[in-house]
Scaffold this active site. Structure first.
Site, PDB file in Angstrom:
ATOM      1  N   SER A 716       0.800  -1.222   0.000  1.00 44.55           N
ATOM      2  CA  SER A 716       0.000   0.000   0.000  1.00 44.55           C
ATOM      3  C   SER A 716       0.832   1.271   0.000  1.00 44.55           C
ATOM      4  CB  SER A 716      -0.931   0.011   1.227  1.00 44.55           C
ATOM      5  OG  SER A 716      -0.186   0.003   2.420  1.00 44.55           O
ATOM      6  N   LYS A 759      -6.706   4.122   8.286  1.00 46.29           N
ATOM      7  CA  LYS A 759      -5.746   5.048   7.664  1.00 46.29           C
ATOM      8  C   LYS A 759      -6.309   6.465   7.589  1.00 46.29           C
ATOM      9  CE  LYS A 759      -3.544   1.436   4.873  1.00 46.29           C
ATOM     10  NZ  LYS A 759      -3.273   0.919   3.519  1.00 46.29           N
TER      11      LYS A 759
END
Length: 869
Positions: A716, A759
């Site tokens: 990611s 996140k």
């Protein structure tokens, strides 16, 4: 020269050491020492001057030291290490005072180790370490022996006499010590050698022995040894009392057994041989009272055991085993259940009173209540079957306390079983009755404690189960948590089927991947994510402040915490997904106010943002994103962790070289491959990005992810990698208010990733204003409450080009062509060593970030990433 045993507890009386006279000891203390000595570290003992000590040397460095010293002057320095568990001690692991010694004898053992006999000479202070490989060498400073003053001579003589008397008494009281040791102790003339010899043989910790070595005045050393001897005398006396009492008890037990056997024979002759009749009758009455609640198989098993109990002598070990088994069966609830509270509205109010948010969990509980209500109205065998849930999420979000709230809402009993560190299968299934002290597993013990067969049973920390030679508890849980099997759960101790289908099992976990797939498949997984900033404020106001007010002895009138103060505590003193740290911080505010109220300084206190620093100290967390991204080559990424989301920085630095790329920061294979893919994409699009070709040929690239001690992996960070590399090569800074996540491909696509909510919340906590996410993660953001992303600009991209337009500032800080310009002469020098295609190496140190000068400003200072975030 007289000889005496080497150790007071030595099994071989022929092991002996020379008995030093006072003159010989003074001559030994006056001997000169070299300025530097090889240092031998001892694990679990201390060497004293004059004492001979046999030791076994097994460590490679110590073997080398002994070999070198024995081939030269045989003089070494011996220093005890602070912890015996340290296999390879460093300089800080050694004490500061040691003893110079001479190697008297060296014996090579068959296993490769070496046994040596050494004699201490004089004490020294450990100075500077001058050599560490292959073994320690250090400068030493001799420590002069302090003779007893004339006015202390009488007192010293008295203590020496007491030491001898106590030592001889210990020898006489200990059957393992040779009688020759007492004769040798009486003939020691030197007070200091007597103290050292006794201290060397004391059964005390190394720390206390080192204290004796470091004590310079002889009178004080003698006092310490005398204290330890007196303590040893007391221990020996107590041990003797225990041995005498045990012998007496054993004799009494044998006598009672003989009398009982005679009594049994007489009873058998009289036809009255039922030994445990009274207790058997009592248990039979208890069985009759519960006969209607017990299954037929249980009744038959209990009656069979009661017959056995009536025929068993109460003095027999079998008697207590049978009695405990019957009592356990009769104490279990079996068909006894508590009545469920099926008022859905009331249950909703209870859940809302105890927890803020957590709508998914509350929705699932209310669904269960609705189904249970309809099934009870319809009837049927499965009317009371309960769901098996698993709450997983970061610590501190309320998973465990939620179980108690669910039990209260349902009107059931609550049982909690902590599975953290459980390694024995018997903890779940119980022990078989063939073992002494066997008992049922903790599942049945919990039901026995609850008193009902339908409690809310919480299996806490199910992801932290272990396994070893005693079995795998997670495998034993498969039967417990399988709705198709747990209606006939068989405990090894009980050996009877028990119905667990009515129990509402709730498991909790922080990390779902640690749960074995077969076990995970049997549970309904409900994720409990971290709280948003607004949710934390509401939880603090509604739950945490009142709770800490009560716990710290305050009333609501004595403390008032302003919303701005709570906002500062959440933002500046905690950085977590849950609220544990937040509650501790609020507890600090309450304790500070309690001090003022208790001292009469104030009757009531309003906590303002200015007061928070007074109570909790300086602010702990700041927005460091802007500072980190002041120079090109630094991008802000987003990461997922088992305890919530976090931001991380990707740093890139270019230095003159041959085109190599170095990756550091304890990166996993997937993250390293992501960095290589980012480098390949940037290199393939260099012309369009305005990057000179020489930047890849004559400049080395270093990519580093700070917090180097923490392992990092996953794809990611691909977008952040591309942003950092493009930034360093084009000299365009990454916007300090932008954070990004997403996997990349060589075709320039941005692929979706997981952990989006964590996140995004981490970006919000860090003060980020804009978040760049993959287009296919739009659905994940839609599930986040609007209040959590209020004020946060969320942008979605499907290609790297679109992401760079949002991430990079439009104007470079310096011209990339000038920054990576290299002269023809320098090219000619490197022409003989054309680099191969992008080798990746691991460096031990992180290259300093590039300091770029901007017109009208001095060069930016290199960033310091040495401190942990």
């Amino acid at each position: 020269m007289t000889e005496l045993p080497l150790r007071l507890d030595a099994p071989d009386p022929e092991q002996s050491i020379p008995l030093l006279t006072p003159d010989e000891e003074r001559e030994m203390h006056a001997s000169a020492l070299p300025d530097e000595l090889p240092i031998l570290a001892l694990r679990n003992t201390v060497l004293y001057p004059g004492v001979v000590l046999p030791i076994t040397v097994g460590r490679d460095a110590s073997l080398k030291l002994v070999k070198d010293a024995y081939g030269s002057d045989k003089t070494i320095g011996v220093v005890a290490q602070k912890s015996a568990e340290t296999e390879d001690p460093a300089a800080d692991d050694l004490y500061d005072v040691g003893t110079a010694a001479t190697i008297l004898k060296l014996i090579k053992m068959p296993d490769g180790s070496v046994s040596i006999v050494i004699q201490g000479k004089r004490r020294f202070g450990l100075g500077e370490i001058t050599q560490t490989d292959p073994y320690f060498r250090a400068t030493v400073e001799p420590i002069e022996e302090e003779e007893a003053a004339e006015e202390d001579a009488v007192e010293l003589a008295g203590r020496v006499r007491s030491i001898k008397e106590l030592a001889v008494q210990i020898v006489n009281m200990s059957p393992n010590l040779p009688s020759e040791a007492a004769y040798a102790i009486r003939n020691i003339e030197s007070p200091s050698f007597l103290v050292h010899f006794i201290a060397s043989n004391l059964q005390i910790d190394v720390e206390k022995k080192q204290e004796l070595l470091e004590t310079l005045p002889l009178l004080e050393r003698a006092s310490l040894v005398l204290d330890h001897l007196e303590q040893e005398i007391r221990v020996l006396e107590i041990s003797e009392e225990i041995r005498t009492k045990v012998k007496s008890d054993v004799d009494q037990q044998q006598r009672e057994f003989f009398l009982r056997q005679q009594l049994k024979a007489i009873q058998d002759e009289l036809g009255d041989g039922e030994g445990g009749g009274a207790e058997a009758a009592e248990l039979r009455g208890k069985l009759d009272d519960r006969r209607e609640d017990l299954p037929e198989a249980v009744i038959e098993a209990v009656e069979k055991e009661l017959q056995k109990l009536g025929r068993t002598n109460p003095a027999s070990p079998e008697y207590s085993v049978v009695r405990n088994y019957v009592e356990t069966i009769l104490d279990l609830p079996w068909d006894h259940t508590s009545e469920d509270s099926l008022d859905i509205k009331t249950a909703r109010e209870v859940l809302d009173d105890d927890h803020f948010g957590l709508e998914d969990v509350k929705k699932r509980i209310l669904e269960y209540l609705a189904v249970l209500k309809l099934k009870n109205e319809r009837g049927g065998e499965d009317a009371n079957s309960a769901p098996i849930l698993c709450f997983y999420g970061p610590p501190g979000v309320g998973k465990t306390s939620l179980g108690k709230s669910i039990a209260r809402a349902l009107g059931r009993e609550f049982v909690r079983m902590s599975l953290g560190g459980v390694r024995d299968e018997a903890e779940i299934r119980g022990h078989r009755r063939t073992y002494i002290g066997s008992m049922p597993g903790r599942i049945l013990q919990g039901l026995k404690k609850a008193g009902t067969s339908n409690p809310v049973f919480m299996l806490d920390e199910v992801d932290k189960l272990g396994s070893d030679f005693r079995g795998d508890p997670s495998s034993a849980l498969l039967e417990v948590l399988d709705p198709e099997q747990n209606d006939a759960f068989n405990d090894h101790y009980l050996e009877l089927d028990y119905d667990l289908s009515r129990v509402m099992f709730i498991a909790t976990a922080n990390y779902l991947e640690n749960i074995p797939p077969p076990l995970r498949d049997r549970m309904e997984i409900i994720e409990i994510t971290g709280y948003t900033h607004g949710e934390k404020l509401q939880i603090a106001k509604q739950y945490l402040v009142p709770r800490q007010t009560e716990r710290n002895g305050l009333t609501d009138d004595q403390i008032d915490v302003q919303d701005d103060a709570l906002d500062l505590v959440v933002e500046g003193y905690t950085r977590e997904s849950g609220v544990r740290q937040l509650e501790r911080a609020i507890g600090g505010l309450a304790r500070g106010v309690a001090v003022k109220v208790a001292t009469g300084e104030s009757e009531e206190e309003t906590v303002t943002p200015e007061d928070v620093t007074e109570y909790l100290g300086a602010r702990k967390f700041f927005n460091e994103t802007a500072e980190r991204t002041e120079v090109p080559g630094v991008a802000t990424g987003l990461a997922w962790t088992p305890v919530g989301g976090d931001i991380l920085f990707i740093e890139a630095s270019a230095s003159r070289g041959s085109g190599k790329m170095t990756l550091t920061g304890k990166l996993g294979d997937v993250m390293r491959e992501s960095a290589q893919a980012a480098h390949s994409w940037v290199r393939a699009h260099a012309d369009r990005l305005g990057i000179p070709t020489d930047a890849f040929r004559y400049w080395d690239l270093h990519v580093h992810v700070p917090a180097g001690a923490i392992p990092k992996d996953g794809p990611s960070a691909g977008v952040a990698m591309v942003a950092a590399l493009t930034s360093i090569y084009t000299q365009r800074r990454v916007r300090h208010d932008v954070a990004m996540t997403g996997e990349i491909t060589l075709r320039g696509l941005v692929l979706p990733v997981g952990g989006i909510k964590e996140k995004v919340l981490a970006a919000r906590r860090a003060g980020i204003e804009c978040v760049v996410l993959p287009e296919k993660n739009r659905k994940d953001v839609d599930e986040i409450k609007d209040a959590a992303v209020e004020g946060l600009d969320v942008r979605y991209v499907s290609r790297i080009d679109d992401a760079l337009d949002l991430i990079l500032e439009p104007e470079p800080m310096a011209d990339a062509g000038e920054r990576f310009r290299i002269s023809d002469r320098e090219k000619a020098l490197q022409s003989g060593a054309t680099p191969s295609a992008e080798p990746v190496v691991v460096a031990d140190r992180v290259a300093a970030p590039l300091a770029v000068a901007v017109k009208g400003r001095p060069p930016a200072e290199p960033l310091d990433f040495s401190a942990a975030r």
